[in-house]
Enzyme design. Structure first.
Site, mmCIF file in Angstrom:
data_model
loop_
_atom_site.group_PDB
_atom_site.id
_atom_site.type_symbol
_atom_site.label_atom_id
_atom_site.label_comp_id
_atom_site.label_asym_id
_atom_site.label_seq_id
_atom_site.Cartn_x
_atom_site.Cartn_y
_atom_site.Cartn_z
ATOM 1 N N PRO A 72 71.146 -44.931 -17.072
ATOM 2 C CG PRO A 72 73.107 -46.162 -16.824
ATOM 3 C CD PRO A 72 72.250 -45.159 -16.135
ATOM 4 C CD GLU B 172 76.995 -50.796 -10.207
ATOM 5 O OE1 GLU B 172 76.557 -51.274 -11.260
ATOM 6 O OE2 GLU B 172 78.043 -50.125 -10.139
ATOM 7 N NE ARG C 25 68.450 -24.373 -27.135
ATOM 8 C CZ ARG C 25 67.737 -24.595 -28.229
ATOM 9 N NH1 ARG C 25 66.808 -25.527 -28.239
ATOM 10 N NH2 ARG C 25 67.931 -23.883 -29.313
ATOM 11 C CG ASP D 246 66.475 -25.822 -31.889
ATOM 12 O OD1 ASP D 246 67.289 -24.938 -32.129
ATOM 13 O OD2 ASP D 246 65.865 -25.961 -30.815
#
Ligand code: 6GU
Length: 240
Positions: free
Chosen positions: A86, A113, A155, A170
């Site tokens: 993150p 962590e 993809r 897209d």
């Protein structure tokens, strides 16, 4: 393309062998290796984590076991190392497009962590390393992020999608969200398919689709509209 994933939860990556990705593997377009980090531990408890220097909650993944695992999985072939976190740089469609041009991606999934920072620092001295995040929320580990990123990359590989035009059209490939889509029947629960889509007037259909994409992007993702280069909008677009 060759993709390797190192994780303490190999079962989490099972969906990579399903559906579109599974077919890409069967067709030989993608080679996939999923590796259990604990295979490179030496103690009876197969410990992969330890308490953080400096204190604080949670555990940090130990560098020695990651070093042995990544040395073995990487071997001598050139690769890009990806560490989902993150705290990483944002993973975007542009990242997916860039990675789709790589021969080899190796994903190192951290839990707790995170992984001792020296692992990233050491490998960054000899190969490209990306610490990336898939969005502004916190997951328990990198595994689900790897599912997301691998799907977004695979993809885009030639031969993976039935219709290559779908990848070109897209959401994001022109910087806008895609507008609404409709199929039969013409009328359903009192709601009708917009007439223009059945008109056969291709210019009018293209204009209508562009307007709906602009309208939706303005409403849901004004940040994307603001980021468009000037030449991406024509005179008719500017109403939005
Ligand atoms: Cl890549 N990992 C984790 N653990 N949480 C995340 C993430 C990645 N991206 C967003 N949240």
């Amino acid at each position: 393309m060759r993709i390797d994933v190192v994780t303490i939860f190999p079962g989490y990556l099972a969906p990579l062998r399903e559906a579109l990705l599974g077919r890409a593997i069967e067709a030989g377009l993608v080679e996939l290796g999923v590796h259990d980090l604990r295979d490179w531990t030496h103690d009876v408890h197969q410990a992969v984590d330890d308490s953080p220097y400096g204190g604080g909650p949670g555990m940090v993944m130990r560098p020695q076991v990651w070093g042995e695992a990544l040395d073995a999985v990487l071997g001598d072939a050139p690769a890009r190392l990806v560490v989902p976190t993150p705290a990483g740089r944002p993973f975007t469609q542009a990242t997916a497009q860039a990675w789709a041009g790589e021969e080899r991606l190796v994903f190192a999934c951290g839990r707790y962590e995170g992984i001792d920072q020296r692992v990233v620092d050491a490998y960054a001295q000899r190969m490209p390393v990306d610490e990336v995040s898939i969005g502004d929320y916190v997951l328990v580990g990198g595994e689900v992020a790897v599912l997301v990123m691998v799907e977004a990359v695979v993809r885009l590989l030639p031969g993976v999608l039935g219709n290559p035009v779908s990848a070109q059209e897209d959401s994001f490939s022109d910087g806008l969200l895609e507008g609404p889509a409709y199929t039969r029947p013409v009328s359903w629960r009192g709601l009708d398919v917009p007439d223009v889509l059945r008109s056969g007037n291709h210019a009018a259909i293209a204009r209508w689709r562009r307007d709906r994409a602009l309208e939706r992007t303005a409403a849901r993702r004004p940040d994307l509209l603001d980021a468009l280069p000037d030449h991406a909008l024509d005179r008719t677009d500017r109403a939005f």
